[in-house]
Enzyme design. Structure first.
Site, short mmCIF file in Angstrom:
data_model
loop_
_atom_site.label_atom_id
_atom_site.label_comp_id
_atom_site.label_asym_id
_atom_site.label_seq_id
_atom_site.Cartn_x
_atom_site.Cartn_y
_atom_site.Cartn_z
N HIS A 106 11.55 -8.66 10.41
CA HIS A 106 11.25 -7.50 9.57
C HIS A 106 10.84 -6.35 10.49
O HIS A 106 10.17 -6.56 11.49
CB HIS A 106 10.10 -7.84 8.62
CG HIS A 106 9.40 -6.63 8.07
ND1 HIS A 106 8.16 -6.21 8.52
CD2 HIS A 106 9.77 -5.73 7.11
CE1 HIS A 106 7.80 -5.13 7.86
NE2 HIS A 106 8.75 -4.81 7.01
N ASN A 108 9.91 -1.83 10.33
CA ASN A 108 9.68 -0.66 9.48
C ASN A 108 9.14 0.47 10.35
O ASN A 108 8.28 0.24 11.19
CB ASN A 108 8.68 -1.02 8.38
CG ASN A 108 8.21 0.18 7.60
OD1 ASN A 108 7.18 0.77 7.92
ND2 ASN A 108 8.95 0.55 6.59
N VAL A 109 9.67 1.66 10.18
CA VAL A 109 9.08 2.86 10.78
C VAL A 109 9.07 3.95 9.72
O VAL A 109 10.02 4.08 8.95
CB VAL A 109 9.82 3.34 12.05
CG1 VAL A 109 9.48 2.47 13.25
CG2 VAL A 109 11.33 3.38 11.85
N ARG A 110 7.99 4.72 9.67
CA ARG A 110 7.85 5.66 8.56
C ARG A 110 7.02 6.89 8.98
O ARG A 110 6.26 6.85 9.95
CB ARG A 110 7.19 4.98 7.36
CG ARG A 110 5.85 4.35 7.67
CD ARG A 110 5.35 3.45 6.55
NE ARG A 110 4.06 2.84 6.89
CZ ARG A 110 3.92 1.71 7.57
NH1 ARG A 110 5.00 1.05 7.98
NH2 ARG A 110 2.73 1.22 7.86
N HIS A 175 -4.45 -16.72 0.70
CA HIS A 175 -4.49 -17.85 -0.24
C HIS A 175 -3.96 -19.13 0.39
O HIS A 175 -4.18 -20.22 -0.15
CB HIS A 175 -3.71 -17.50 -1.51
CG HIS A 175 -2.24 -17.30 -1.30
ND1 HIS A 175 -1.72 -16.20 -0.66
CD2 HIS A 175 -1.17 -18.06 -1.66
CE1 HIS A 175 -0.40 -16.29 -0.63
NE2 HIS A 175 -0.04 -17.41 -1.23
N GLY A 259 8.77 3.54 -7.59
CA GLY A 259 9.82 3.49 -6.57
C GLY A 259 11.05 2.75 -7.08
O GLY A 259 11.05 2.18 -8.17
N ARG A 260 12.08 2.76 -6.26
CA ARG A 260 13.35 2.11 -6.66
C ARG A 260 13.23 0.61 -6.44
O ARG A 260 13.21 0.12 -5.32
CB ARG A 260 14.50 2.69 -5.84
CG ARG A 260 15.86 2.16 -6.30
CD ARG A 260 16.98 2.91 -5.57
NE ARG A 260 18.28 2.54 -6.10
CZ ARG A 260 19.07 1.61 -5.57
NH1 ARG A 260 18.69 0.93 -4.50
NH2 ARG A 260 20.26 1.36 -6.11
#
Length: 299
Positions: A106, A108-110, A175, A259-260
């Protein structure tokens, strides 16, 4: 330098193109693109590769949304954002391989910026990448973390250990009392010392993901496996689903703010199984995973 959202957007679009090309080169199958618009402002390009030669499913999503005001759920924790227009953009991807000996990955960059007339913009970068193996190979874990460490090196000696710890802390299933995988890098709210420095770091993380992941894919993709390994892979994918739906802030924020949904849930594995009170056989490779994913220094 003043934050340049257009420059960031161009990098992200190019990054999505590059990563899709690199994954296609390994797999042979092509991505299918689904372009979408957001009624409240913005849109994106969702790309999915299904049932390829190597990857059961790979999703690489670009989104760029904007609006005149932040939702209340966002400004509750950051009152300085109230009354500001905003832009949020990023590339997010998850790769689920066929072969259980190839880990799931995984990245992600934002970038986020909120502005109002007469005031300095509020902005920050975030992102990272993490690896979720089903069968542990030390050489793979060492390569993954050394690649992460090396890309952090030009930005300071303390950067890799700080963002590695943040990743270990974030991708943790409370959990289950276990890590989701062996971690990698995770950073958020990055806005110092200046825009250029932060943008350069985000670019290094985005480009570094395939340097870290693809050599592992090449090393493991042809390993023979059978029903036992496949069943264990599907069982462990359940942990991925549990984390994303229960703990992941990005998933929850996206669903709570309209969001989509298709793009948000693109990270889900195509097949998964749960088994009540599953216990792997003592001394088996499956039993070894719980020890392998415990937090340690891989560098």
């Amino acid at each position: 330098m003043k934050p340049d959202a257009h420059q960031v957007k161009q990098f992200l679009l190019n990054l999505q193109d590059t990563i899709c090309q690199q994954l296609t080169a390994v797999d042979g199958a092509e991505f299918v693109e689904d372009s979408w618009q957001r009624e409240a402002g913005g849109g994106g390009r969702s790309r999915v590769l299904r049932n390829g030669g190597v990857f059961e499913q790979a999703g690489v999503n670009f989104s760029h949304v904007h609006g005149e005001a932040m939702p209340a759920s966002a400004t509750a924790h950051r009152p300085e954002l109230a009354g500001r227009s905003f832009e949020a953009m990023g590339v997010s991807l998850v790769v689920h391989p066929h072969n259980p000996y190839v880990p799931t990955s995984h990245a992600n960059v934002r970038f986020f910026i909120a502005e109002k007339p007469g005031a300095e913009p509020v902005w920050w970068f975030g992102g990272g990448f993490d690896l979720t193996p089903f069968y542990g190979f030390e050489e793979d874990a060492i390569h993954w973390h050394r690649t992460a460490r090396d890309l952090c090196q030009p930005f300071g000696e303390d950067v890799y250990p700080r963002y590695k710890k943040w990743c270990d802390d974030y991708f943790y299933l409370k959990h289950r009392n276990e890590q989701r995988g062996i971690g990698g890098l995770f950073f958020d709210d990055l806005n110092t010392p200046d825009f250029d420095h932060c943008f350069a770091f985000m670019q290094a993380v985005g480009k570094g993901y395939t340097d870290a992941y693809l050599p592992i894919v090449e090393r493991r993709k042809a390993m023979a496996y059978g029903e036992r390994e496949r069943n264990f892979q599907l069982y462990r994918r359940g942990r991925y689903v549990e984390f994303n739906l229960v703990w992941d802030r990005g998933t929850l924020f996206g669903l709570q703010t309209g969001g989509r949904t298709e793009s948000i849930l693109m990270s889900m594995p195509p097949l998964v199984r749960w088994e009540y009170d599953y216990q792997p056989k003592d001394g088996s490779p499956e039993a070894a995973l719980s020890e392998f994913i415990k937090v340690r220094d891989w560098g």
